[in-house]
Motif scaffolding. Sequence first.
Motif, PDB file in Angstrom:
ATOM      1  N   ALA A   9       0.824  -1.209   0.000  1.00 21.55           N
ATOM      2  CA  ALA A   9       0.000   0.000   0.000  1.00 21.55           C
ATOM      3  C   ALA A   9       0.859   1.259   0.000  1.00 21.55           C
ATOM      4  CB  ALA A   9      -0.937  -0.006   1.207  1.00 21.55           C
ATOM      5  N   THR A  11       3.849   1.606  -1.507  1.00 23.63           N
ATOM      6  CA  THR A  11       4.487   1.810  -2.808  1.00 23.63           C
ATOM      7  C   THR A  11       3.471   2.040  -3.913  1.00 23.63           C
ATOM      8  OG1 THR A  11       4.598  -0.576  -3.233  1.00 23.63           O
ATOM      9  CG2 THR A  11       6.484   0.444  -2.144  1.00 23.63           C
ATOM     10  N   ASN A  12       2.206   1.828  -3.619  1.00 24.60           N
ATOM     11  CA  ASN A  12       1.174   2.019  -4.625  1.00 24.60           C
ATOM     12  C   ASN A  12       0.314   3.238  -4.356  1.00 24.60           C
ATOM     13  OD1 ASN A  12       1.209   0.204  -6.857  1.00 24.60           O
ATOM     14  ND2 ASN A  12       0.888  -1.463  -5.419  1.00 24.60           N
ATOM     15  N   ARG A  13       0.886   4.215  -3.664  1.00 26.76           N
ATOM     16  CA  ARG A  13       0.210   5.495  -3.469  1.00 26.76           C
ATOM     17  C   ARG A  13       1.257   6.597  -3.484  1.00 26.76           C
ATOM     18  NH1 ARG A  13      -2.390   5.249   2.463  1.00 26.76           N
ATOM     19  NH2 ARG A  13      -2.674   7.468   2.031  1.00 26.76           N
ATOM     20  N   SER A  14       0.919   7.720  -4.060  1.00 25.84           N
ATOM     21  CA  SER A  14       1.885   8.800  -4.199  1.00 25.84           C
ATOM     22  C   SER A  14       1.689   9.905  -3.183  1.00 25.84           C
ATOM     23  CB  SER A  14       1.846   9.385  -5.622  1.00 25.84           C
ATOM     24  OG  SER A  14       2.655   8.614  -6.479  1.00 25.84           O
ATOM     25  N   ASP A  15       0.644   9.806  -2.369  1.00 27.69           N
ATOM     26  CA  ASP A  15       0.569  10.764  -1.281  1.00 27.69           C
ATOM     27  C   ASP A  15       1.532  10.308  -0.191  1.00 27.69           C
ATOM     28  OD1 ASP A  15      -0.884   8.519  -0.664  1.00 27.69           O
ATOM     29  OD2 ASP A  15      -2.384   9.575   0.513  1.00 27.69           O
ATOM     30  N   HIS A  37       4.321  -0.731  -9.588  1.00 24.34           N
ATOM     31  CA  HIS A  37       3.685   0.114  -8.583  1.00 24.34           C
ATOM     32  C   HIS A  37       3.681   1.553  -9.081  1.00 24.34           C
ATOM     33  CE1 HIS A  37       7.967   0.006  -7.660  1.00 24.34           C
ATOM     34  NE2 HIS A  37       7.825  -1.235  -7.257  1.00 24.34           N
ATOM     35  N   CYS A  38       2.894   2.393  -8.431  1.00 18.71           N
ATOM     36  CA  CYS A  38       2.727   3.747  -8.959  1.00 18.71           C
ATOM     37  C   CYS A  38       3.895   4.657  -8.595  1.00 18.71           C
ATOM     38  CB  CYS A  38       1.403   4.352  -8.495  1.00 18.71           C
ATOM     39  SG  CYS A  38       1.373   4.902  -6.784  1.00 18.71           S
ATOM     40  N   ARG A  39       4.747   4.254  -7.675  1.00 20.28           N
ATOM     41  CA  ARG A  39       5.959   5.015  -7.385  1.00 20.28           C
ATOM     42  C   ARG A  39       7.105   4.528  -8.276  1.00 20.28           C
ATOM     43  NH1 ARG A  39       7.014   7.855  -2.350  1.00 20.28           N
ATOM     44  NH2 ARG A  39       5.029   8.361  -1.369  1.00 20.28           N
ATOM     45  N   HIS A  72       4.835   2.522 -12.709  1.00 22.60           N
ATOM     46  CA  HIS A  72       3.936   1.671 -13.505  1.00 22.60           C
ATOM     47  C   HIS A  72       4.664   0.759 -14.485  1.00 22.60           C
ATOM     48  CE1 HIS A  72       0.667   4.057 -11.856  1.00 22.60           C
ATOM     49  NE2 HIS A  72       1.231   5.162 -12.319  1.00 22.60           N
ATOM     50  N   ALA A  91       7.615   9.280  -5.099  1.00 18.08           N
ATOM     51  CA  ALA A  91       6.239   9.632  -5.433  1.00 18.08           C
ATOM     52  C   ALA A  91       6.121   9.980  -6.915  1.00 18.08           C
ATOM     53  CB  ALA A  91       5.778  10.806  -4.575  1.00 18.08           C
ATOM     54  N   GLU A  92       5.041   9.544  -7.535  1.00 18.12           N
ATOM     55  CA  GLU A  92       4.913   9.673  -8.990  1.00 18.12           C
ATOM     56  C   GLU A  92       5.087  11.105  -9.493  1.00 18.12           C
ATOM     57  OE1 GLU A  92       1.988   8.181 -12.618  1.00 18.12           O
ATOM     58  OE2 GLU A  92       1.449   7.766 -10.535  1.00 18.12           O
TER      59      GLU A  92
END
Length: 261
Positions: A9, A11-15, A37-39, A72, A91-92
Amino acid sequence: MADLTLDPALTNRSDGPVIIVAAGSQETVRSSGAHSHCRGQLFGSTRGLITIGVDEGVWVVPTTHAIWVPPHRVHWARSHGPFQGFAVYVAEPDCAVLPAAPCSIRMSGLLREAMLRAARWPAGPLDARGERLAGVILDEIATSPVDALGLPLPRDARLLRIARALADDPADDRTLEDWARWAAIGARSLSRHFVAETGFTFTAWRQRARLLRALEMLADDVPVTRIALDLGYSTPSTFIDLFRRTFGATPAAYRQRFVAA
């Protein structure tokens, strides 16, 4: 952080924090299957050797380098022998100024020390000092020299079939003509497209695949003579000479880098 295991969780959120850093060690093989992952992620080792793959190619990564994978992008990783490593998750939005494609970068002493310090931070928001150090880490990733350390994969399905077969068994000594017949492509077309899609001649690509596998075997503590014979070299001295010309050290001397790093 004490090890490289993070809650997905995070690594899969940029906040949250601009960067999240993990560092740790493991005496057995560490492996992660294909995932994304999104980061963005920078990862490598401070002791030992890892192999990292993406769609475009495979890297065998010594302690002098690290691999950057943008958000991604599907990737996988595997360690060889005792392993001590790190992972920096960015973070993305902050990845916009970082390389747009997966690449191998040369590690600076500043980047290494900054990451290891950040790995000791508790999880959660960064204070002003943490934000400044995070900025240093991002600047170092953005400006570190990119090295062609990997094994690029061709895009053509026939050439990719050949490349994957050779990556699985670099000792396979079939000729270019044999491989062309096996993949149902003309030998001249194979030769021409291999250079166009990988930047290497077929022979040079196969030699590179063998040398990268040799690095993995050295990290797994396989004797040099066995490496030479298993990879299809006529004599151990032939392998040693080629390895020294490529990496600037004999296989035995290079192995010490995995232990001493």
